[in-house]
Design a protein around this motif. Structure first.
Motif, short mmCIF file in Angstrom:
data_model
loop_
_atom_site.label_atom_id
_atom_site.label_comp_id
_atom_site.label_asym_id
_atom_site.label_seq_id
_atom_site.Cartn_x
_atom_site.Cartn_y
_atom_site.Cartn_z
N VAL B 44 0.91 -0.89 0.19
CA VAL B 44 -0.36 0.07 -0.38
C VAL B 44 0.63 1.61 -0.21
O VAL B 44 0.36 2.55 -0.03
CB VAL B 44 -1.05 -0.01 1.37
N GLY B 45 2.63 0.96 0.15
CA GLY B 45 2.73 2.75 0.42
C GLY B 45 4.58 2.15 0.87
O GLY B 45 4.34 0.65 1.40
N TYR B 46 4.90 2.77 1.33
CA TYR B 46 6.24 3.56 2.71
C TYR B 46 5.56 3.63 3.37
O TYR B 46 4.92 4.83 3.93
CB TYR B 46 7.16 4.03 1.71
N LEU B 47 6.98 2.92 4.18
CA LEU B 47 6.65 3.80 5.87
C LEU B 47 7.83 4.71 5.57
O LEU B 47 9.23 4.03 5.24
CB LEU B 47 6.83 2.70 6.54
N ASN B 48 7.26 5.86 6.40
CA ASN B 48 8.23 6.97 5.56
C ASN B 48 8.23 8.06 7.02
O ASN B 48 7.47 8.67 6.96
CB ASN B 48 8.37 7.33 4.00
N ASN B 49 10.12 8.32 7.87
CA ASN B 49 9.37 9.26 8.84
C ASN B 49 9.41 10.26 8.07
O ASN B 49 8.40 11.15 9.03
CB ASN B 49 10.53 9.29 9.71
N GLN B 50 9.60 10.40 7.32
CA GLN B 50 9.39 12.63 6.62
C GLN B 50 7.81 12.46 5.80
O GLN B 50 8.28 12.92 4.90
CB GLN B 50 10.66 12.61 6.19
N GLY B 51 6.99 11.31 5.68
CA GLY B 51 6.08 11.02 4.95
C GLY B 51 5.32 12.00 5.18
O GLY B 51 5.23 12.62 5.95
N LYS B 52 3.98 11.72 5.03
CA LYS B 52 3.23 12.58 4.27
C LYS B 52 1.85 12.84 5.18
O LYS B 52 1.76 11.43 5.67
CB LYS B 52 2.93 13.06 3.22
N LEU B 53 1.43 13.45 5.76
CA LEU B 53 -0.02 13.20 6.76
C LEU B 53 -1.32 12.58 5.98
O LEU B 53 -2.76 12.76 6.23
CB LEU B 53 -0.19 13.96 7.87
N PHE B 59 3.57 7.28 3.59
CA PHE B 59 2.36 6.86 5.40
C PHE B 59 3.53 6.99 6.57
O PHE B 59 5.07 6.42 6.35
CB PHE B 59 1.88 5.84 5.50
N THR B 60 3.44 8.02 7.52
CA THR B 60 4.52 8.34 8.60
C THR B 60 3.82 7.42 9.77
O THR B 60 5.37 7.16 10.70
CB THR B 60 4.19 9.67 9.37
N SER B 61 3.62 6.48 9.31
CA SER B 61 2.72 5.52 10.91
C SER B 61 2.19 3.78 10.84
O SER B 61 1.76 4.48 9.35
CB SER B 61 2.74 6.15 12.19
N ILE B 62 2.63 2.71 11.63
CA ILE B 62 1.69 1.80 10.78
C ILE B 62 0.35 2.45 10.87
O ILE B 62 -0.85 2.17 10.52
CB ILE B 62 2.01 0.41 11.28
N GLU B 63 0.07 2.62 11.33
CA GLU B 63 -1.53 3.49 12.76
C GLU B 63 -2.09 3.90 11.56
O GLU B 63 -3.40 4.21 10.73
CB GLU B 63 -1.32 4.50 14.10
N LYS B 64 -1.61 5.08 11.09
CA LYS B 64 -1.70 6.41 9.32
C LYS B 64 -2.44 5.16 8.21
O LYS B 64 -3.28 5.48 7.96
CB LYS B 64 -0.58 6.51 9.23
N ILE B 65 -1.56 4.47 7.99
CA ILE B 65 -2.09 3.27 7.26
C ILE B 65 -3.52 2.72 7.34
O ILE B 65 -4.40 2.96 6.82
CB ILE B 65 -1.03 2.10 6.81
N GLN B 66 -3.65 2.28 8.94
CA GLN B 66 -5.13 1.78 9.65
C GLN B 66 -6.30 2.46 8.53
O GLN B 66 -6.65 1.34 8.34
CB GLN B 66 -4.93 1.47 10.69
N GLU B 67 -5.75 3.75 8.71
CA GLU B 67 -7.45 4.90 8.28
C GLU B 67 -7.57 4.49 6.59
O GLU B 67 -8.75 4.78 6.36
CB GLU B 67 -7.18 6.35 8.21
#
Lengths: 335, 335
Positions: B44-53, B59-67
């Motif tokens: 579904v994408g990248y996990l990236n500390n510098q990602g967007k919201l 994605f900035t976090s695994i929790e963000k992806i959940q949405e």
């Protein structure tokens, strides 16, 4: 002649892209360079009673073609294609060794009789005879065996399996190859002509290079895949694949230089290549021009095109004329 | 889980084309439709500390992806990629079953140590671990065996053979597969990620589908091949090839509808796909961005590009930054 051979058909099958309007100098250069690059067979254009007298690879006569050919052909065999509807047996002149070496007779299933007549004349006049029954997959195994029996009587130089619509699996090719291998003389060549609508051409080509057979094989390709719809097998790709797997034979630099000088300017005017629309035509066993003709006139989404293609009657799938396609579309869009 | 599986990586690897700027609604729809179409794995994408919201698959976090994920995933396994330089082990949160199921750890040869550390954390937190060593062909057989030994200790869910530059032959894949097959646990999956610079991806894919092995296999692809350079294996092509040869499994209509709605608008803005320039990068084992970066700034003929590529020092072939490419070109052009 090697067991595996390549046939470049850019000047003939690629011509559908630019209406065969290659400049005289380009025709001369490309034939010379294809010889130089080591192509085993070179198809230089069509023989066509209604052809043009210059700057075209629709040649009006075998003598006309001679003007474009170099003295030294090295090991290359030079060919032209004759469509039964465009060139008559009466216009075939005797083989002299100064023009083309062979003629590819191309025909649909309903033209077998005319094709056999033209083929007979090709042999009688002393040319290498290539038989190109289009949309091979339209022949049942029995029909194909019957056709090949007839062709075998003429002792052809080569017979090709032709995937006109680009949906034949390598397993299909193997099936038709077996019939040819059984029925043709040992020294007859088997050819493969494919299109890229499902990107299957290269899969089949590499499979063919691994056939367990002593028969000689020739694979058609064109520079940068220049050709209708998704295009043909790419000469640069199959030539390089040959070099990588069977040993160095073709000069890739010369091939790339031809693409640079003669093919890229055409591509920039009118691109070809794979698209989801062409994939859909192959998926439903339709002529790729259903996509090409429609998209020339309308902006149609991939989804709408997929629903449209469903409405084509089975008997019309291989017959594709532009007014019919547009009429079908207008009827579909009005629903 | 079937023996042969497909992994769609459009939202991740396709993202290089549009800087991962997929709209939130598109991300939600595409994941739901890929599940509906029967894709076995969906990245579904990248996990990236510098990602967007938002509106991005960085994605900035695994929790963000959940949405973005639906309640019902049917049989699909959902994944994100973590590049060792973009996401740290410290930011991995515990597996809950509500977000992604697995993480693909991607790394270059010089990043093995960091990759192993991140991989260990992925396992500890309860995720399926996928290891993606890029440019696999850069590892000698001995180096690769050593790497796989290390990886095997972590008991990964899957390890992929990655043809980053698109010049691996099917014979190369078989060689690396053999090592994986010998050294990994019986239930570990082997993955294949390829690019189309020489149009070899599909050849390898169909070869893999005929491997004489009981091991489970997963082949990466993207919608319409969306991806850098000549793009990836096309999901519609490999899914349809699977249906034609192994029995109906994937819903091609849903795949085409996604291409129509979400991919064609991107393609019309910035096309990808095979070109002679990309063929040349693969021919000389160079990063495809040597072509992409250069052609963004200059009008370079195929012939000139071929001569230019010769001048790239061996050690720079896989390292490709835009200022370096342009500087190299200016030096070449001034000669």
């Amino acid at each position: 002649m090697d067991k595996y051979n390549l046939l470049d058909c850019t000047l003939r099958d690629g011509g559908y892209i630019n209406q065969w309007d290659f400049k005289d100098q380009a025709i001369v250069d490309m034939i010379r360079n294809l010889i130089e690059a080591g192509l085993d067979f070179i198809e230089v254009g069509y023989l066509n009673n209604q052809g043009k007298l210059g700057n075209s690879t629709q040649f009006t006569s075998i003598e006309k073609i001679q003007e474009y050919l170099p003295q030294d052909r090295k090991d290359s065999v030079l060919l032209a294609m004759a469509d039964v509807q465009q060139f008559t047996a009466a216009d075939l002149t005797e083989y002299t060794g100064n023009s083309i070496d062979g003629i590819r007779v191309v025909f649909y299933k309903y033209q077998i009789e005319e094709a056999m007549e033209l083929a007979k004349a090709v042999k009688e006049k002393g040319y290498k005879l290539f038989m190109q029954p289009m949309v091979t997959i339209d022949y049942s195994i029995d029909e194909y065996a019957e056709l090949v029996h007839k062709i075998a009587e003429l002792n052809p130089y080569a017979v090709s399996i032709v995937d006109s619509f680009g949906y034949m699996l390598k397993e299909d090719f193997r099936k038709y190859f077996k019939i040819l291998d059984n029925l043709l003389e040992k020294d007859a060549v088997v050819g493969f002509h494919s299109h890229n609508n499902m990107n299957l051409a290269f899969i089949t080509a590499q499979d063919i290079l691994e056939y367990n057979t002593s028969r000689r094989i020739v694979i058609d390709s064109s520079l940068y895949g220049m050709g209708r719809g998704a295009g043909n097998m790419n000469t640069e790709l199959i030539a390089n694949y040959y070099n990588m797997t069977l040993g160095h034979k073709y000069n890739i630099k010369i091939i790339l230089d031809m693409i640079s000088k003669y093919i890229m300017p055409i591509y920039q005017q009118r691109a070809w290549g794979y698209s989801p629309y062409l994939f859909i035509t192959a998926l439903y066993h339709c002529h790729p021009n259903y996509a090409s003709y429609l998209l020339e006139e309308y902006n149609v989404s991939v989804s709408d095109f997929e629903r449209f293609i469903h409405t084509i009657p089975t008997e019309m799938k291989t017959k594709c004329r532009k007014p019919y396609v547009l009429e079908m579309w207008e009827r579909f869009a009005a629903r």
